[in-house]
Design a protein around this motif. Structure first.
Motif, PDB file in Angstrom:
ATOM      1  N   ASP A  87     -29.097  77.151 106.536  1.00  0.00           N
ATOM      2  CA  ASP A  87     -28.415  76.146 105.726  1.00  0.00           C
ATOM      3  C   ASP A  87     -26.938  76.165 106.063  1.00  0.00           C
ATOM      4  O   ASP A  87     -26.183  76.986 105.551  1.00  0.00           O
ATOM      5  N   GLN A  88     -26.548  75.286 106.935  1.00  0.00           N
ATOM      6  CA  GLN A  88     -25.133  75.229 107.307  1.00  0.00           C
ATOM      7  C   GLN A  88     -24.429  74.085 106.586  1.00  0.00           C
ATOM      8  O   GLN A  88     -23.411  73.567 107.067  1.00  0.00           O
TER       9      GLN A  88
ATOM     10  N   SER B 132     -28.151  70.800 107.621  1.00  0.00           N
ATOM     11  CA  SER B 132     -27.073  71.400 108.400  1.00  0.00           C
ATOM     12  C   SER B 132     -26.222  70.352 109.118  1.00  0.00           C
ATOM     13  O   SER B 132     -25.215  70.676 109.746  1.00  0.00           O
TER      14      SER B 132
END
Ligand SMILES: C[S@@+](CC[C@H](N)C(=O)[O-])C[C@H]1O[C@@H](n2cnc3c(N)ncnc32)[C@H](O)[C@@H]1O
Length: 245
Positions: A98-99, A131
């Motif tokens: 999870d960016q 992301s």
């Protein structure tokens, strides 16, 4: 059984030297990635960093590589240490990444074909979607779901072959062999239909899904001749996809 890339990290690196990898896989992927200058890029299933380094060398402002295999990440980090490019590598599962909408481009060479079913594929696509910045892009290459098993030996002339385990149903293992000068290495990925891939990408919120055929670089044609590439292009073993976040 899933491939243990820890055990074949170095040999897999050697398989990237086969001419079709450079003149078709790399050429087509980089054309789809377009200009990466100044972009933030996430390379999922980065392996030992082949594309991660390349994307940074092509001018990406920040590149992070993530891979499930600790052995692959160690190999990537060793190369970063030997020749620092400012690339970050993390060991981890692409399904859980999870960016937080921080990337202009998510790039993934041979990630989606490691999903064994729709749920795993959806988790990967959701990780990609969350992301990406709004307006960001996803570029990927995977096993071609339309490559029929009767074509699986055609690749021998290019240094690879494929073998189907059991009937061609969703989740069926496909064993790829790379025939290197002194040994053969095998990796296993999984068959998923084009419809399943599109369903997962759409459900994850990825948009404007475009499928692309393999293309040969002008250098590849100049070096080996047009006829050399025709069997590959007639029935390509891999397929490329780009979509928006
Ligand atoms: C065929 S290699 C490709 C490596 C690299 N992208 C390249 O083109 O050289 C596939 C890689 O996917 C990684 N992989 C498989 N499943 C993964 C997952 N769920 N999350 C992250 N990496 C994964 C493997 O460890 C392996 O390094």
């Amino acid at each position: 059984m899933s491939t243990n890339y820890d055990q074949i990290a170095k040999e897999y690196q050697a398989s990237k030297l086969q001419p079709w990898r450079t003149h078709i896989e790399r050429y087509t992927l980089l054309r789809l990635a377009r200009s990466v200058a100044g972009l933030r890029v996430l390379d999922l299933a980065c392996g030992e960093g082949y594309y991660t380094r390349l994307l940074r060398r092509l001018g990406a402002a920040a590149v992070t590589g993530v891979d499930l295999s600790q052995g692959m990440i160690e190999l990537a980090r060793a190369q970063e240490l030997a020749e620092p490019l400012g690339v970050r590598y993390e060991a981890g599962d692409a399904q859980k990444v999870d960016q937080q909408q921080s990337n202009d481009l998510v790039f993934a060479a041979y990630l989606l074909n490691y999903a064994k079913d729709y749920d795993e594929l959806l988790a990967m696509c959701q990780a990609i979607a969350r992301s990406l910045k709004p307006g960001g892009r996803f570029v990927t290459v995977n096993n071609h779901p339309g490559d029929p098993p009767e074509n699986f030996e055609t690749g021998r002339m290019y240094g690879y072959s494929k073998k189907l385990e059991g009937p061609l149903v969703e989740g069926a293992p496909i064993h790829w062999s790379f025939h290197l000068a002194d040994q053969t290495i095998e990796v296993t990925n999984y068959y998923l239909t084009k419809a399943t891939m599109e369903r997962a990408m759409t459900a994850a919120g990825l948009r404007d899904i475009r499928w692309h055929c393999a293309e040969v670089s002008p250098e590849g044609v100049a070096q080996m001749g047009d006829a050399h590439w025709q069997p590959f292009l007639r029935q390509p073993p891999i397929v490329f996809v780009e979509c928006g976040g």
